[in-house]
Design a protein around this motif. Structure first.
Motif, short mmCIF file in Angstrom:
data_model
loop_
_atom_site.label_atom_id
_atom_site.label_comp_id
_atom_site.label_asym_id
_atom_site.label_seq_id
_atom_site.Cartn_x
_atom_site.Cartn_y
_atom_site.Cartn_z
N GLY A 15 80.98 125.64 51.92
CA GLY A 15 81.74 126.33 50.91
C GLY A 15 82.35 125.36 49.78
O GLY A 15 82.31 125.54 48.47
N VAL A 16 83.08 124.40 50.40
CA VAL A 16 83.77 123.46 49.51
C VAL A 16 82.80 122.55 48.69
O VAL A 16 82.94 122.43 47.51
CB VAL A 16 84.64 122.58 50.59
CG1 VAL A 16 85.20 121.38 49.48
CG2 VAL A 16 85.85 123.26 51.07
N SER B 133 79.70 123.41 47.87
CA SER B 133 79.01 124.13 46.68
C SER B 133 79.90 124.60 45.70
O SER B 133 79.54 124.55 44.87
CB SER B 133 78.63 125.65 47.48
OG SER B 133 77.87 126.35 46.68
N LEU B 134 81.16 124.70 45.95
CA LEU B 134 82.19 124.76 44.76
C LEU B 134 82.42 123.50 43.97
O LEU B 134 82.40 123.70 42.76
CB LEU B 134 83.50 125.47 45.41
CG LEU B 134 84.78 125.58 44.40
CD1 LEU B 134 84.41 126.70 43.51
CD2 LEU B 134 85.95 125.63 45.08
N VAL C 267 81.00 128.77 41.88
CA VAL C 267 81.34 129.89 42.82
C VAL C 267 79.97 130.44 43.21
O VAL C 267 79.16 130.85 42.42
CB VAL C 267 82.02 130.69 42.05
CG1 VAL C 267 82.19 132.15 43.24
CG2 VAL C 267 83.40 130.39 41.60
N THR C 268 79.72 130.36 44.57
CA THR C 268 78.35 130.79 45.07
C THR C 268 78.75 131.60 46.22
O THR C 268 79.91 131.98 46.67
CB THR C 268 77.50 129.76 45.55
OG1 THR C 268 77.99 128.78 46.64
CG2 THR C 268 77.12 128.94 44.51
N GLU D 268 78.10 130.92 49.54
CA GLU D 268 78.69 129.95 50.27
C GLU D 268 80.22 129.94 50.31
O GLU D 268 80.96 129.89 51.17
CB GLU D 268 78.33 128.77 50.30
CG GLU D 268 76.69 128.65 50.96
CD GLU D 268 75.71 129.11 49.92
OE1 GLU D 268 75.96 129.14 48.82
OE2 GLU D 268 74.46 129.41 50.32
N VAL D 269 80.85 129.92 48.99
CA VAL D 269 82.17 129.79 48.56
C VAL D 269 82.84 131.15 49.09
O VAL D 269 83.84 131.11 49.94
CB VAL D 269 82.33 129.69 47.29
CG1 VAL D 269 83.70 129.81 46.91
CG2 VAL D 269 81.91 128.43 46.62
N ALA E 40 82.96 130.94 52.99
CA ALA E 40 84.03 130.30 53.47
C ALA E 40 85.24 130.62 53.23
O ALA E 40 86.37 130.55 54.28
CB ALA E 40 83.67 128.79 52.75
N THR E 41 85.85 131.36 52.18
CA THR E 41 87.11 131.93 52.02
C THR E 41 87.19 132.81 52.96
O THR E 41 88.67 133.03 53.37
CB THR E 41 87.16 132.32 50.35
OG1 THR E 41 86.70 131.44 49.56
CG2 THR E 41 88.47 133.02 50.18
N LEU F 261 83.89 137.77 43.79
CA LEU F 261 85.15 137.26 43.75
C LEU F 261 86.25 137.87 42.98
O LEU F 261 87.40 137.84 43.15
CB LEU F 261 85.13 135.79 43.28
CG LEU F 261 86.15 134.66 43.42
CD1 LEU F 261 86.28 134.48 44.78
CD2 LEU F 261 86.11 133.48 42.64
#
Length: 672
Positions: free
Chosen positions: A109-110, A112-113, A118-119, A121-122, A125-126, A296
């Motif tokens: 996630g990190v 990808s960010l 913002v995907t 994966e983000v 992960a969040t 998001l």
């Protein structure tokens, strides 16, 4: 076997290499265990040959996947075991192992960010990070497990949708049996040249496109044409690389070898198809990426309104992108595989999408709506007291057997079928584009067109005008015969319609095609008679080859979405001009290379099959899109109200995605 531990190894290619050995009956590879099980004929010599070959294999002789390695279920099992023992672990150890378990998702996630913005994966992960940060380690771990399970099943389904086409990706054998200097020797496939004689026996793969010189065999062409019933092959018949000899033994003259064979070109066609994205796929992917920001935003709004981290986790675990983004390519590839099984090769998503929108289908006549082989329909004696039908046929065939054109072939074929005797004659003079001239029993004999006999040779034919008109009105070609200065007979021939032409026209109309048009170089009267019998909407006759592409172009400019079906060299411009070009199997190489769709079986009904399948695929994509939006929107509402926890949200979201993928890929479980 150490080579099996190499990443991205193509196990299918290794299987084909081992299967080539004489005496090998079965091959089973377990890449995870780095082992291979081989069934053979029990002979010591066979066993030693296999062991020698395997020990000599090098990485350069193997094939490897370009993409990621096969998805593994091992991480899922380990994570599940960790979840079960988590309650009995010391608190500190529990925290460490949970953070260690979710760390790969957090790092993805990190990364990808930082690299893509913002995907999905983000979001994932969040969600798991929030759970672990609040001390809800069991929830975080179970949520991560559910997402990992969803990822595994989605990747497996998507990969399987590509693997459905793998049976068409023929690979060349490493060696073949060839006649050289009077002996049959085994040589490397790369050393095989065109014109050489290849010998193929029971259970062996035919490695070339070629012509059978002698021998007889039952050949299974299912991997190439989709025909499930073996086809008999004997001297003079053509064979296709990738076919398998089930019974018999044949000697084949190699006409195309290596990358020029039919199956090699099919493989190239499929590889190109897998990289071509339709507009629907591109729009779905773009929409899915945009919805990540929506998710998001909804998560942030939920937090600002409720200050409830659990609700935020639930919202973030629901997104549109997976089902929307994956459903289109999975449906496209599944449909391509299903069509290939029927004998239809489709060049990727753009061709499927374009075919589903076609409202006008344009057919070339000869070899498409018709078989391309002339057949005699009538033998009319104009002097019945002296010339019977059998006598006319015997004389015509005895003379025409020296010619090389479809009319001559049809006459000779029927004469042989009827057992007509040979009629002695003098030398043959060929009047190019007109007919033949010779003498029989001292009398002049002319065979040819009306123009030749009447205008060039002064043979009176006006007396038979009514007979000729009646035959011509039925779309028949007329061949006149004169003996001793007077007309004695007419042979009528017609390029017979395919038995499935009328049914194909009906099915295309039922699938939404509004206009069906025929193009031909035939005379207008003959063409109109055939078009009327099929119920076509229009016919363009007496065309030059270059006229076909211009007509297709004009239809497009008039707002029609066109598909052109043809097979000849002169059809290539029209195939390229149409929105969708469809090539018949006996078509010229340039026609097949230009087409968007290639038929592997000589059946016009496959055109309707392709049209119906393309509409079904696009209907599934659109309905899945609507379902994904509706279901996930409902889940958002429930999650934001607090009625749906993170675990339930992940379960329902992944379940919905997998259900839609299963609908897009109905063959997903049929070939495992």
């Amino acid at each position: 076997m150490p080579l099996l531990r190499r990443p991205h190894l193509d196990a299918g290619h290794l299987t084909s290499l081992i299967s080539e050995f004489d005496g090998v009956e079965s091959v089973r590879i377990n890449a995870a265990a780095a082992s291979v099980t081989i069934g053979y004929d029990g002979k010591a010599a066979t066993r030693q040959a296999i062991l020698d070959r395997l020990s000599a294999l090098s990485p350069s002789a193997l094939a490897f996947h370009n993409g990621e390695s096969e998805p593994s279920v091992t991480p899922l099992v380990l994570r599940a075991a960790l979840f079960l023992v988590l309650p009995v672990l010391p608190a500190t150890l529990g925290r460490v192992v949970v953070w260690g378990s979710i760390a790969p998702r957090v790092f993805r996630g990190v990364w990808s960010l930082l690299t893509q913005g913002v995907t999905v994966e983000v979001l994932d992960a969040t969600a798991v990070s929030l759970g672990a940060a609040r001390g809800r380690y069991g929830t975080a771990l179970l949520t991560d497990e559910l997402m990992a399970t969803g990822d595994y099943l989605e990747e497996t389904t998507e990969r399987h949708s590509e693997d459905l086409l793998s049976h068409l990706l023929y690979r060349h054998p490493s060696s073949v049996w060839v006649e050289r200097n009077g002996d049959v020797v085994k040589v490397p496939f790369a050393d095989l040249d065109m014109g050489e004689i290849v010998v193929v026996g029971i259970g062996e793969l035919i490695p070339v496109d070629g012509l059978v010189r002698n021998g007889a065999a039952q050949v299974n062409q299912a991997s190439v044409t989709g025909e499930s019933v073996p086809v008999g092959k004997e001297a003079g018949d053509r064979v296709i690389a990738g076919s398998i000899v089930e019974n018999g033994r044949i000697r084949i003259e190699a006409r195309q070898v290596g990358d020029e064979t039919t199956t090699a070109r099919i493989a190239a066609f499929i590889h190109e198809s897998l990289t071509a994205k339709s507009e629907t796929e591109r729009v779905a992917e773009e929409f899915a990426n945009q919805r990540v920001l929506t998710t998001l935003g909804l998560g942030l709004a939920t937090f600002l309104l409720t200050r409830d981290i659990t609700r935020v986790m639930s919202v973030l675990l629901i997104d549109y992108s997976c089902a929307v983004k994956l459903s289109a390519p999975v449906a496209i590839r599944s449909m391509m595989s299903e069509a290939a099984d029927r004998g239809v090769l489709i060049k990727g998503g753009p061709s499927i999408e374009a075919l589903s929108k076609v409202d006008t289908v344009v057919f070339d006549k000869t070899g498409t709506l018709t078989r391309g082989d002339l057949a005699i329909t009538d033998i009319v004696s104009l002097a019945p007291q002296d010339w019977s039908e059998d006598r006319l046929l015997a004389m015509a065939a005895s003379i025409e057997e020296h010619a090389r054109h479809p009319v001559a072939a049809a006459i000779v074929r029927v004469a042989r079928e009827r057992g007509a005797p040979h009629v002695a004659h003098d030398d043959i003079d060929v009047e190019i584009a007109h007919g033949l001239r010779t003498r029989v029993d001292g009398e002049a004999v002319l065979i040819g067109s009306r123009h030749f006999l009447q205008d060039h040779e002064g043979i009176a034919l006006s007396t038979y005008e009514d007979t000729a008109q009646a035959l011509s009105a039925q779309g028949k070609m007329l061949l006149y015969i004169a003996f001793g200065g007077r007309a004695v007979g007419i042979i009528a021939l017609r390029d017979e319609l395919r038995t499935d032409s009328a049914e194909t026209v009906r099915r295309l109309r039922a699938s939404g095609v509004r206009r069906l048009i025929m193009l031909t170089g035939d005379r207008k009267q003959r063409a109109e008679a055939l078009a009327e019998g099929l119920g076509l909407d229009g016919v363009f006759a007496e065309l030059q080859p270059e006229d076909k592409a211009e007509i297709v172009k004009q239809l497009g400019e008039d707002g029609c979405r066109t598909a052109f079906v043809g097979d000849g060299i002169n059809d290539a411009p029209a195939l390229a001009t149409a929105d969708v070009g469809i090539a018949m199997p006996r078509g010229a190489d340039i026609a097949r290379a230009t087409a968007d769709i290639v038929l592997l079986q000589d059946s016009l009904g496959l055109v309707a099959d392709a049209r119906e399948a393309s509409r079904t695929a696009m209907d599934i994509i659109r309905s899945n899109f609507r379902a994904a939006i509706g279901i996930n929107s409902g889940l958002y509402v429930v999650a934001s109200t607090g009625w749906l926890g993170p675990v339930a949200a992940a379960t329902l979201h992944n379940g919905t995605t997998l259900a839609l993928l299963g609908r897009a890929c109905p063959q997903a479980g049929s070939r495992q």
